[in-house]
Write an enzyme that holds these catalytic residues in place. Sequence first.
Site, PDB file in Angstrom:
ATOM      1  CB  CYS A  90      -0.932   0.004   1.209  1.00  0.00           C
ATOM      2  SG  CYS A  90      -2.041  -1.416   1.273  1.00  0.00           S
ATOM      3  CG  HIS A 116      -3.693   3.338   2.404  1.00  0.00           C
ATOM      4  ND1 HIS A 116      -4.063   2.990   1.133  1.00  0.00           N
ATOM      5  CD2 HIS A 116      -3.660   2.183   3.115  1.00  0.00           C
ATOM      6  CE1 HIS A 116      -4.238   1.681   1.077  1.00  0.00           C
ATOM      7  NE2 HIS A 116      -4.004   1.172   2.260  1.00  0.00           N
ATOM      8  CG  ASN A 126      -6.519  -1.289   1.246  1.00  0.00           C
ATOM      9  OD1 ASN A 126      -5.842  -0.764   0.379  1.00  0.00           O
ATOM     10  ND2 ASN A 126      -5.990  -1.786   2.356  1.00  0.00           N
TER      11      ASN A 126
END
Length: 333
Positions: free
Chosen positions: A114, A260, A290
């Site tokens: 990520c 994020h 996500n």
Amino acid sequence: MTIHSRISGFGYYVPEKALGNAEIAARSDITDEWIVSRTGISSRRLLEDGMTGTDMALRAAESALANAGFAADDVTHILYATCTPDACCPSAACVLAAKLGLKGRMAVDLNAACAGFVNGLTLADALLAKDPLARVLLVASESLSHRCNWDDHSTAVLFGDGAGAILVTGTGAPAPAGLSGEMVDTLIGSDGSKGDLLLISGGFSASPYKLGDTVGPDYFIRMNGGLVFKHAVRNMSACCQQLLERNGLAPADVDLFVPHQANLRIIEAVGSRLGVPADKVFLNVQKYGNTSAASIPLALGEAMEEGRIAPGMRVLMTTFGGGLTWGAGLVRF
């Protein structure tokens, strides 16, 4: 800090196919309310049959180039952030270069899960310090749905597919079309000793498959959600604070916070620790879940479209992912 680069274009792509909470809940003992209350996610996008991660990357890249007023042939370097490439070899960056009709350029993948996009920003800035005339295409694309165990609702509810892209140019180069931002600073970190908290291992050298083997649970995303939450909040908050302090700034100086988009609880906890008010936090986790490395560039692209970013604004980004990896970046528009 010496400013070497500017973000000169923004683009993103999400697949048309949406997967709502009700469809996940129908095959388990959870409910839509349970998912929303714990994650803030209502839907996520899934890659269409026959489409690849580099197909999404191509669409995001073309959008970013158009936004910056550049042609594909203007690109000198390709950085491709992903933990779900089309294949181990060739690299996704090389595949994307071919789809853009480019040869002879540097094209390389980087995997920081990520945190891949913020790591890519750091590398792009370094390339511009070396060559102020470089034009770096930074793309992040993830097809996480292919690595989801849909019978494991602790992870399957979280992840989705998507891509985001930016063009990074030198501050000495002619100004691009549209709004652009100077890259003020980035800060990245990692802790490999805790890598087992979030992993995808099946099929690689530590967990190889032989011809005819059945794919096991190790092929899919596995995560210790509680510990990942704690490390994410701690490290995202700390790196943001450190980045701001070394640039003589405070959270109050931030005009838009783009974290994020992993989980609403994480986003709210980090914002609370930093003292960033909710109206300065950009959210799209509810729509896409996500999307790993693609999360921040996708959010930046949407924020630009929605008019949430304007000249003079400072935008703070932060991320956390498998590895463990984390980072933060500060852009002044």
